[in-house]
Each structure stands twice: as C-alpha cells, then as structure tokens.
Design a protein around this motif. Sequence first.
Motif, PDB file in Angstrom:
ATOM      1  N   PRO A 383     -33.867  -0.406 -69.338  1.00 35.10           N
ATOM      2  CA  PRO A 383     -33.178   0.642 -70.091  1.00 35.10           C
ATOM      3  C   PRO A 383     -33.747   2.028 -69.804  1.00 35.10           C
ATOM      4  CG  PRO A 383     -34.687  -0.544 -71.518  1.00 35.10           C
ATOM      5  CD  PRO A 383     -34.693  -1.270 -70.203  1.00 35.10           C
ATOM      6  N   HIS A 384     -32.921   3.036 -70.044  1.00 35.07           N
ATOM      7  CA  HIS A 384     -33.400   4.410 -69.947  1.00 35.07           C
ATOM      8  C   HIS A 384     -34.471   4.681 -71.012  1.00 35.07           C
ATOM      9  CE1 HIS A 384     -29.460   5.295 -67.810  1.00 35.07           C
ATOM     10  NE2 HIS A 384     -30.346   5.872 -67.030  1.00 35.07           N
ATOM     11  N   PRO A 385     -35.365   5.606 -70.750  1.00 31.18           N
ATOM     12  CA  PRO A 385     -36.411   5.944 -71.734  1.00 31.18           C
ATOM     13  C   PRO A 385     -35.929   6.946 -72.786  1.00 31.18           C
ATOM     14  CG  PRO A 385     -36.778   7.178 -69.727  1.00 31.18           C
ATOM     15  CD  PRO A 385     -35.592   6.289 -69.458  1.00 31.18           C
ATOM     16  N   PHE A 386     -34.653   6.873 -73.110  1.00 28.75           N
ATOM     17  CA  PHE A 386     -34.059   7.744 -74.133  1.00 28.75           C
ATOM     18  C   PHE A 386     -32.845   7.023 -74.711  1.00 28.75           C
ATOM     19  CE2 PHE A 386     -32.745   9.261 -69.842  1.00 28.75           C
ATOM     20  CZ  PHE A 386     -31.400   8.904 -69.879  1.00 28.75           C
ATOM     21  N   PRO A 387     -32.315   7.454 -75.838  1.00 26.76           N
ATOM     22  CA  PRO A 387     -31.138   6.795 -76.417  1.00 26.76           C
ATOM     23  C   PRO A 387     -29.965   6.811 -75.452  1.00 26.76           C
ATOM     24  CG  PRO A 387     -32.122   8.314 -77.991  1.00 26.76           C
ATOM     25  CD  PRO A 387     -32.794   8.571 -76.675  1.00 26.76           C
ATOM     26  N   GLY A 388     -29.270   5.669 -75.361  1.00 27.89           N
ATOM     27  CA  GLY A 388     -28.174   5.591 -74.407  1.00 27.89           C
ATOM     28  C   GLY A 388     -27.022   4.733 -74.896  1.00 27.89           C
ATOM     29  N   LEU A 389     -25.855   5.038 -74.365  1.00 28.08           N
ATOM     30  CA  LEU A 389     -24.610   4.340 -74.687  1.00 28.08           C
ATOM     31  C   LEU A 389     -23.880   4.055 -73.385  1.00 28.08           C
ATOM     32  CD1 LEU A 389     -22.136   3.591 -76.617  1.00 28.08           C
ATOM     33  CD2 LEU A 389     -21.487   6.008 -76.417  1.00 28.08           C
ATOM     34  N   THR A 390     -23.242   2.893 -73.305  1.00 23.60           N
ATOM     35  CA  THR A 390     -22.434   2.545 -72.143  1.00 23.60           C
ATOM     36  C   THR A 390     -21.025   2.176 -72.591  1.00 23.60           C
ATOM     37  OG1 THR A 390     -24.340   1.715 -70.902  1.00 23.60           O
ATOM     38  CG2 THR A 390     -22.169   0.960 -70.198  1.00 23.60           C
ATOM     39  N   ILE A 391     -20.035   2.737 -71.917  1.00 22.09           N
ATOM     40  CA  ILE A 391     -18.644   2.335 -72.109  1.00 22.09           C
ATOM     41  C   ILE A 391     -18.114   1.916 -70.747  1.00 22.09           C
ATOM     42  CG2 ILE A 391     -16.358   2.961 -72.974  1.00 22.09           C
ATOM     43  CD1 ILE A 391     -17.671   5.240 -74.539  1.00 22.09           C
ATOM     44  N   SER A 392     -17.693   0.657 -70.656  1.00 17.59           N
ATOM     45  CA  SER A 392     -17.312   0.098 -69.357  1.00 17.59           C
ATOM     46  C   SER A 392     -15.825  -0.207 -69.313  1.00 17.59           C
ATOM     47  CB  SER A 392     -18.083  -1.206 -69.101  1.00 17.59           C
ATOM     48  OG  SER A 392     -19.471  -0.984 -69.096  1.00 17.59           O
ATOM     49  N   PRO A 393     -15.082   0.399 -68.381  1.00 18.86           N
ATOM     50  CA  PRO A 393     -13.706  -0.032 -68.149  1.00 18.86           C
ATOM     51  C   PRO A 393     -13.697  -1.290 -67.289  1.00 18.86           C
ATOM     52  CG  PRO A 393     -14.231   1.813 -66.710  1.00 18.86           C
ATOM     53  CD  PRO A 393     -15.449   1.562 -67.556  1.00 18.86           C
ATOM     54  N   ILE A 394     -12.865  -2.249 -67.663  1.00 14.70           N
ATOM     55  CA  ILE A 394     -12.767  -3.539 -66.979  1.00 14.70           C
ATOM     56  C   ILE A 394     -11.315  -3.756 -66.590  1.00 14.70           C
ATOM     57  CG2 ILE A 394     -13.112  -6.030 -67.214  1.00 14.70           C
ATOM     58  CD1 ILE A 394     -14.976  -5.210 -69.669  1.00 14.70           C
ATOM     59  N   HIS A 395     -11.075  -4.057 -65.315  1.00 15.30           N
ATOM     60  CA  HIS A 395      -9.706  -4.317 -64.867  1.00 15.30           C
ATOM     61  C   HIS A 395      -9.371  -5.778 -65.116  1.00 15.30           C
ATOM     62  CE1 HIS A 395      -6.475  -4.430 -61.520  1.00 15.30           C
ATOM     63  NE2 HIS A 395      -5.949  -4.142 -62.699  1.00 15.30           N
ATOM     64  N   LEU A 396      -8.311  -6.026 -65.873  1.00 17.28           N
ATOM     65  CA  LEU A 396      -7.984  -7.360 -66.342  1.00 17.28           C
ATOM     66  C   LEU A 396      -6.996  -8.112 -65.456  1.00 17.28           C
ATOM     67  CD1 LEU A 396      -7.543  -6.507 -70.135  1.00 17.28           C
ATOM     68  CD2 LEU A 396      -9.551  -7.517 -69.028  1.00 17.28           C
ATOM     69  N   LYS A 397      -6.274  -7.423 -64.600  1.00 12.48           N
ATOM     70  CA  LYS A 397      -5.194  -8.070 -63.829  1.00 12.48           C
ATOM     71  C   LYS A 397      -5.368  -7.832 -62.332  1.00 12.48           C
ATOM     72  CE  LYS A 397      -2.476  -9.830 -65.951  1.00 12.48           C
ATOM     73  NZ  LYS A 397      -2.519 -11.185 -66.590  1.00 12.48           N
ATOM     74  N   PRO A 398      -6.494  -8.230 -61.762  1.00 11.11           N
ATOM     75  CA  PRO A 398      -6.743  -7.941 -60.344  1.00 11.11           C
ATOM     76  C   PRO A 398      -5.790  -8.703 -59.416  1.00 11.11           C
ATOM     77  CG  PRO A 398      -8.375  -9.484 -61.157  1.00 11.11           C
ATOM     78  CD  PRO A 398      -7.588  -9.026 -62.355  1.00 11.11           C
ATOM     79  N   GLU A 399      -5.427  -8.056 -58.328  1.00 10.15           N
ATOM     80  CA  GLU A 399      -4.609  -8.693 -57.295  1.00 10.15           C
ATOM     81  C   GLU A 399      -5.465  -9.318 -56.198  1.00 10.15           C
ATOM     82  OE1 GLU A 399      -0.659  -5.788 -57.526  1.00 10.15           O
ATOM     83  OE2 GLU A 399      -2.246  -5.337 -56.072  1.00 10.15           O
ATOM     84  N   SER A 400      -6.684  -8.850 -56.025  1.00 14.25           N
ATOM     85  CA  SER A 400      -7.555  -9.310 -54.944  1.00 14.25           C
ATOM     86  C   SER A 400      -7.989 -10.753 -55.169  1.00 14.25           C
ATOM     87  CB  SER A 400      -8.788  -8.408 -54.849  1.00 14.25           C
ATOM     88  OG  SER A 400      -8.424  -7.049 -54.699  1.00 14.25           O
ATOM     89  N   ARG A 401      -8.064 -11.527 -54.086  1.00 15.04           N
ATOM     90  CA  ARG A 401      -8.431 -12.928 -54.152  1.00 15.04           C
ATOM     91  C   ARG A 401      -9.471 -13.262 -53.100  1.00 15.04           C
ATOM     92  NH1 ARG A 401      -5.870 -12.173 -58.101  1.00 15.04           N
ATOM     93  NH2 ARG A 401      -4.210 -13.459 -59.022  1.00 15.04           N
ATOM     94  N   GLY A 402     -10.432 -14.123 -53.487  1.00 11.89           N
ATOM     95  CA  GLY A 402     -11.440 -14.620 -52.564  1.00 11.89           C
ATOM     96  C   GLY A 402     -11.421 -16.137 -52.523  1.00 11.89           C
ATOM     97  N   ASN A 403     -12.564 -16.746 -52.174  1.00  9.25           N
ATOM     98  CA  ASN A 403     -12.621 -18.204 -52.141  1.00  9.25           C
ATOM     99  C   ASN A 403     -14.050 -18.704 -52.275  1.00  9.25           C
ATOM    100  OD1 ASN A 403     -13.882 -18.402 -49.480  1.00  9.25           O
ATOM    101  ND2 ASN A 403     -11.882 -17.893 -48.611  1.00  9.25           N
ATOM    102  N   VAL A 404     -14.173 -20.000 -52.500  1.00  6.13           N
ATOM    103  CA  VAL A 404     -15.449 -20.707 -52.518  1.00  6.13           C
ATOM    104  C   VAL A 404     -15.418 -21.718 -51.380  1.00  6.13           C
ATOM    105  CG1 VAL A 404     -16.918 -22.315 -53.808  1.00  6.13           C
ATOM    106  CG2 VAL A 404     -15.813 -20.413 -54.993  1.00  6.13           C
ATOM    107  N   ARG A 405     -16.482 -21.754 -50.608  1.00 10.29           N
ATOM    108  CA  ARG A 405     -16.583 -22.686 -49.490  1.00 10.29           C
ATOM    109  C   ARG A 405     -17.973 -23.339 -49.483  1.00 10.29           C
ATOM    110  NH1 ARG A 405     -11.941 -22.750 -49.681  1.00 10.29           N
ATOM    111  NH2 ARG A 405     -10.394 -22.042 -48.158  1.00 10.29           N
ATOM    112  N   LEU A 406     -18.105 -24.403 -48.738  1.00 12.50           N
ATOM    113  CA  LEU A 406     -19.398 -25.060 -48.577  1.00 12.50           C
ATOM    114  C   LEU A 406     -20.239 -24.284 -47.565  1.00 12.50           C
ATOM    115  CD1 LEU A 406     -18.288 -28.801 -48.269  1.00 12.50           C
ATOM    116  CD2 LEU A 406     -19.125 -27.630 -50.330  1.00 12.50           C
ATOM    117  N   LYS A 407     -21.532 -24.152 -47.872  1.00 10.45           N
ATOM    118  CA  LYS A 407     -22.461 -23.652 -46.862  1.00 10.45           C
ATOM    119  C   LYS A 407     -22.971 -24.805 -45.999  1.00 10.45           C
ATOM    120  CE  LYS A 407     -24.241 -19.555 -49.225  1.00 10.45           C
ATOM    121  NZ  LYS A 407     -25.448 -18.886 -49.760  1.00 10.45           N
ATOM    122  N   SER A 408     -23.057 -25.966 -46.622  1.00  9.70           N
ATOM    123  CA  SER A 408     -23.483 -27.163 -45.905  1.00  9.70           C
ATOM    124  C   SER A 408     -23.017 -28.370 -46.706  1.00  9.70           C
ATOM    125  CB  SER A 408     -25.002 -27.186 -45.746  1.00  9.70           C
ATOM    126  OG  SER A 408     -25.629 -27.601 -46.948  1.00  9.70           O
TER     127      SER A 408
END
Length: 545
Positions: A383-408
């Motif tokens: 944390p910062h060494p002073f009082p702090g606040l965070t407001i985070s925008p989150i995208h809920l409907k993404p179009e981007s797609r990835g995958n999971v694969r085996l490494k071995s």
Amino acid sequence: MNSSQELHNDGDYDFIVTGAGSAGCVLAARLSESGRHRVLLLEAGGEDKGFWIHTPLGFPYLFSNPRVNWMFDSEPIAELNGRSAYTPRGKVLGGTSTINGMVYIRGNARDYDEWRQMGCSGWSYDDVLPYFRKAEDQARGADEFHGAGGPLKVSDHRETHLMADAFIEAGVQAGLPRNRDFNGAVQEGVGYYQTTSHLGRRWSTATAYLKPVRRRANLRVVTGAHATRLSFEAGRATGVEYRVGDTMRVARASREVIVSGGVFGSPQLLMLSGIGPADHLCEHGIPVVQNLPGVGGNLHDHFFIQLMFRCLQPITLNDLARSWPRKLAAGLQYLALKKGPLSINGIFAGAFMRSDERLERPDLQLNMNSWSVAQRTRSGAIPHPFPGLTISPIHLKPESRGNVRLKSRDPLAAPAINFRFLSTHYDMQAMINGIRLVRQISQQPALTHFIQQEIQPGLSIDSDDEMEAFLRKLGYPNLHPVGTCRMGQGTDAVVDAELKVVGVAGLRVVDAAVMPRLVAGNTNAPTVMIAEKASDMILKDALAA
C-alpha cells in the motif's frame, strides 16, 4: 504417471467429483443428500483451516499462498505488451470461494436469456432463478428474487464506511440511480455490495455445503488428491486415477464422473484423458478418446484497471496497514466481537453502468476499494504510505477470446493459459470510456472532502492514445475466467445443456468452464447456481436409470 507404477484400487462409488471447489462442494452435498448414492469427492488441495481463510479481510493474505492457491501464471499476452498475468485459483476445500473477495453478484438477467438463445435450453433467467434462490440464505429475508434458509449466507457489510457513502452519493450526482440490490429487479446503479459472509466470517462453499455433511456415511472426501486421468470402457467414463503423495489410486464410478476442476483444471484433465482437440492431443502423444475441438477454447475474463486517488482523511486500509497500534486494535476487536476492519472485505461499494448510453444494459462494473497500492507484485500488494482510494472500471462483456492448452502430458504441470485482452475496438473503447466515467464520479461534490488528487494514472493522461497505453501497461484480468468447456451447440461445444460431455457417456463438467459467455458481474454465485441445477439433473437421470 510412470507406466510401471501400480494403481491401488480405491473402491466403487456411484458418483466421483474431481475438485472440491465452488461447484464441487455443492455437488458432493446434494448428490449425497438422500443417502442412496455413494459419493467420492477429490480435492488436490488441503483442508480449509487457518485464521485468514475465515476472516473477510484475510483474502489479500491468500492471494499468493501456495498452501491454498495454484498461483498460475499466464503465457505472455501480446495485447498487454507481452506481460504475463498472475492468476490465483483456490487449491483448498471450497476452491476459489475460499480465497476470493466474497462479493455476491449474479450477473444480469439478460445474460442467461442469451445463454438460452445460444442453444443452452433450460438456462434462461426464469430457469436459473429458482436455483439462485435455493442456494441462498439472504440476510434481508426471502422475496421474489432471493431465498432464505439455503446453505449460502449472503449478508450486508457489518461496517459501513464514510468514503463508500460518499462514493455512492457521487455516483448519484453523476446521474446513476441508487441501487440497494444489484441482484434484484434492476442491475444498473450504484450502491453497497453484499458478500458471502456471516457474522464477520467468510462463507465459502466448503463452509456452506460441505462442512455440515462431512460425516455422512455415503460421502468420502479425500484431500491432497490430484486427479490425473479419467478411465473409460466402451466409450463411457468409468472412473478416475489420482495421486495422493507418491501413491497412485483408481476409483470406479458406476453412474457418473463429474469434472469440477475449474476453468483451467477441467479442460486440462479432459485433454490428459484424451478428450479435446485431436491435433493438440497427438502433439503430446495422448491417445484420442473423443475429438472435441472446443476443449480449452473460449477462454475469457473480465478486464480491469485501477484508478487510484490520494485521500485527505486517514480512514483507509492504507492507514490500518501502516500502523501497528491500529492493527492490534482491529485484531482485538475482531477476536472479541467479529466486527471492525477485519470483518469486511474492503470492497464496500460498486456500480453497474453502460460504457455507451446506446447500450441496452450495463457493460461496466466499478469497484470502490478502501485502499491504494504503490506496487502490485505476484507476491502481493504494497500500500501507499498515505491514505488511498481505488476505483476500478471493469469491462463485463469482452469480445476477446483465448484458450487453455497442455504444456506437457505431465498431469502435475500447470497448463498453458493463453489470455487475449483488448483485441477488438469495442473492448478497448469500453475501458477508455470506463476511465472517463470513473473520473466523472471522482470529481463530484460528494467526494470533495475525501479525494486530494488522482495519482494513477494522473489527470495528465487524457487522450485516447494515452489511455490505451495505460491500459496495456497496467491492466489485468479480473480473476473471473470462464468458458473453456463451453455449453451449447455446434462444433466447438464441449457439453450439452445437461452438462454432459459430447460423445462420452457417464461424464459431465460442472463449474465455470461451462459458461458459454461471461455474466455481467462476479462469477462465484453463478457457479454455485450451475452446481445446484446440475445436481438436480444428475439425480433425475439416476432416478430414471
């Protein structure tokens, strides 16, 4: 497994569930409920023991604890300047419900109607609402949208916060409606979150579903049990091979095997067992049991960025973290009364809004956190060494797609997690608009007495190009991955609307991996719902057999 290693017979069961996570604990409790079925629940992690596990503000201490966390890292992400993304997942009874932020959000009702339109018959909002209600023990009582008396405790924060009150008022001043229930009739608006907690304690699915039934004679729970391969006979799943320490065991299932290893673990186990894209399996020398190109595909997650602000008043968690007297007082208050800072998760309030007013429903979620961080690393946040606040925008409907694969083909090796983010114009523009909307709220009169200045990225970052660079440098997945065993129809579907694996009898996948598309909100409550609904389908088939 070494081909010469002996398999120890671990008995016969009606149902075997691999993974005691958010879904697996629900399944174990429901499938063993009647006493007629023998159920084996396998969990690679250990028992959910420890002070920080059950303390709401303890989740930062679980963020990189290998005792309870798989601590996955993604492959480098091209759209994020080649950065890898740290992706914690629960490795403990309760799974990620034991290490998450506990925010209770179901998503938008239209999300489930879209699932039905995508070929998931029986998964419309009207179909799934009874299962949300069945699971829930709503502290406010039952109504049209909420249940009371279910296993999962859903509660208001035990402590309110001056800055959260101001954030909500600022949202109203910016034009958002005040919303007391994001899981009710309307999602859009600003308000306090509810959490899966009870009287100042985390309420994971292990606590809610598994703990009350551990002594059932027909339920066996094995921890430290890493599922390595499914076994088959004549096209039917008949059991599970798994490792406990240095011993390999095999258990047989006369009715069904239910894979509940999560969005990374479930496709990995299927592929190790010969179910997945044939060309990928052949690359690793794995005999193909069923060619299912969709296994491991459709990986997507919400994406977020942190806007941080230096605060004028020393009332944030930064101030608690850097003061030993405050920490001691908070600890004593929690131990004596289960109240105070440790009894809350620090994510007090939020908002659901549209990145473009032409959209029919929210595609952005804002989280208000009562802290800010100077440095975020794989091992935690400073944390910062002073009082702090965070407001985070989150995208809920993404179009981007990835995958999971085996490494071995080594079942103990982590899978290859290939995320994609911000690969379309809409994905990027929604996040840029989200940053501007956060700034609009932060500059409202209600926050004048709390916010001194924006410190990340700083108001000098203002053009679309500058914001794009900021997002690619410091944006992260929001730890809500889904979709790698997609439910539905078509060549890339992995399970049907009853969550049965296509082309393989006696096998289902039940967890967030089956979601065909992300819901607009946190994913734990929908995963619990999926397991509740799946339990009914599984028991109905067992009764008819």
